[in-house]
Design an enzyme around this catalytic site. Structure first.
Site, PDB file in Angstrom:
ATOM      1  CD  GLU A 145      -3.028  -1.076   2.121  1.00 15.44           C
ATOM      2  OE1 GLU A 145      -3.129  -0.225   3.278  1.00 15.44           O
ATOM      3  OE2 GLU A 145      -4.107  -1.665   2.066  1.00 15.44           O
TER       4      GLU A 145
ATOM      5  CD  GLU B 218      -3.676  -6.003   3.250  1.00 18.23           C
ATOM      6  OE1 GLU B 218      -4.519  -5.174   3.401  1.00 18.23           O
ATOM      7  OE2 GLU B 218      -2.492  -5.819   3.425  1.00 18.23           O
TER       8      GLU B 218
HETATM    9  C1  GLC Z   1      -3.404  -2.311   5.389  1.00 20.63           C
HETATM   10  C2  GLC Z   1      -2.798  -1.883   6.476  1.00 20.63           C
HETATM   11  C3  GLC Z   1      -3.081  -2.848   7.708  1.00 20.63           C
HETATM   12  C4  GLC Z   1      -4.456  -2.890   7.967  1.00 20.63           C
HETATM   13  C5  GLC Z   1      -5.263  -3.331   6.725  1.00 20.63           C
HETATM   14  C6  GLC Z   1      -6.672  -3.220   6.955  1.00 20.63           C
HETATM   15  O1  GLC Z   1      -2.895  -3.588   5.075  1.00 20.63           O
HETATM   16  O2  GLC Z   1      -1.366  -1.883   6.287  1.00 20.63           O
HETATM   17  O3  GLC Z   1      -2.462  -2.349   8.815  1.00 20.63           O
HETATM   18  O4  GLC Z   1      -4.915  -3.551   9.189  1.00 20.63           O
HETATM   19  O5  GLC Z   1      -4.923  -2.555   5.588  1.00 20.63           O
HETATM   20  O6  GLC Z   1      -7.200  -1.937   7.345  1.00 20.63           O
END
Ligand code: GLC
Length: 391
Positions: free
Chosen positions: A208, A326
């Site tokens: 990110e 993610e």
């Molecule tokens: C990103 C951030 C992480 C956070 C996730 C969800 O990966 O680096 O720290 O928990 O997003 O917000």
């Protein structure tokens, strides 16, 4: 018996007090986030269905999901991601300032239980920058690297593929040009150390890059870093995502070295953010979103489809495999909505031939409840419907 009744009365009193004070617990950082989940979910239920009172245990009314278009085939199907299908992030462990300071210490059994559930890879977020010296040659701490070796070995010996993801390099986000030399030096050391590892090991350049990192600067740094890594790892798969927190709209500004065919693009998906991050302690103002539902109406689903179509179309037109590295919905959301969103997003990504990794394993978004050494069945089922660990 008498004791149990007293206990019950006490529990009801506590709940009433929590509700009356509005549950305005301020989460200030991630380590606290987990401990406030209970309070937050009470609050969420309250807001979603005003018919539920503190003393009632009735479930809130959950509107029906619209499944009428779930079989619809997407227009775009990305090139397959080599070796990765369904994964999970081992988050809040090695990307914390110190392993354990955000409540998670990786355990040997996690790797086995992840494999047993049917995941085929883990993404390990790692704060390499916290363990590199501040001046040239920016040496990485040997003990920390040994811990990473251990995690990578655990993954591979359990039949999982593993992504080493450079995470939480905050100084880079403030000053990418100023940190470039250190960033590349860190990668050279990682690359050299893992050059003999099997193909099951993947590198991810940077989690990110924020919107403070301009895409032209990022494009030039990523090209130089890949060049440096290629000296020792000519064929290793390297994962790279766009700026603005790896957002889908920024994919169009991502420039990957054309001739390098061992690159995988990545993006993160948390839309609608007010839904997935309601009550998340590290997101200012997110308590105001508590109670935001994701019903899975045709409008809700159309938005997800259209976002994922944008990513898949980019992948097809640029001939790059793509990983949804993610996605996840936080624990303060009532489980029915979390489950619906998670299942829908995972299936829609799969239809577009994308690999995915859920954020995350056993912390605030956790698919796994580490206190009970058990998966949350609703979330595991949502992610891996045919998992042998849920019936
Ligand atoms: C990103 C951030 C992480 C956070 C996730 C969800 O990966 O680096 O720290 O928990 O997003 O917000």
């Amino acid at each position: 018996m008498k004791n149990r009744s007293l206990l019950k009365i006490f529990a009801v009193l506590v709940i009433v007090i929590i509700v009356l004070t509005g549950c305005q617990t301020e989460h200030t950082n991630k380590s606290q986030a987990e401990t406030t989940i209970q309070a937050a979910s009470t609050h969420t239920n309250q807001t979603v269905a005003s018919t539920v009172t503190a003393t009632e245990s009735k479930k809130p009314q959950i509107p029906h999901e619209d499944t009428s278009e779930d079989k619809k085939e997407p227009q775009w199907q990305a090139p397959a991601v080599p070796g990765l299908t369904r994964g999970v992030n081992l988050g809040n462990a090695l990307e914390a300032p110190m392993e354990g300071s955000w409540g998670v210490v990786l355990q040997e059994e996690y790797f086995k239980v992840i494999k047993d559930a049917g995941f085929d890879f883990v993404r390990i977020p790692i704060k390499f920058s916290g363990y590199a010296s501040l001046s040239s040659p920016y040496t990485l701490d040997e003990d920390f690297l040994k811990r990473i070796d251990w995690a990578a070995d655990q993954a591979v010996s359990n039949g999982l593929r593993v992504i080493l993801d450079l995470h939480n390099y905050e100084e880079f986000m403030q000053n990418p040009d100023g940190e470039k030399e250190r960033f590349i030096a860190i990668w050279k050391q990682i690359a050299k150390r893992y050059r003999k590892y099997p193909d099951e090991l993947f590198f991810e350049l940077l989690n990110e890059p924020t919107n403070a990192v301009p895409s032209d600067i990022w494009n030039s740094i990523l090209a130089d870093t890949i060049k440096a890594i290629r000296k020792t790892n000519p064929k290793r798969q390297i994962i790279v995502g766009p700026v603005s927190w790896n957002s889908i709209p920024e994919l169009q500004n991502l420039r990957l070295p054309e001739e390098d065919r061992n690159l995988i693009a990545t993006f993160h998906y948390y839309n609608p953010f007010e839904f997935t991050h309601q009550g998340a302690g590290w997101v200012a103002g997110s308590d105001a979103w508590l109670g935001t539902p994701w019903v899975g109406s045709s409008t809700d689903k159309a938005r997800v489809r259209s976002d994922l179509d944008t990513a898949a179309e980019w992948a097809v037109k640029n001939n790059r495999p793509i990983l949804m590295g993610e996605f996840g919905a936080y624990s303060s959301i009532i489980m029915e909505y979390r489950e619906r969103w998670t299942r829908f997003v995972a299936r829609e990504a799969e239809k577009r031939n994308m690999a995915w990794s859920y954020w995350e394993f056993c912390s605030g978004f956790g698919v796994y409840n580490k206190a009970e050494n058990a998966y949350r069945p609703e979330l595991l089922r949502a992610l891996i419907p045919d998992s042998k660990l849920v019936k």
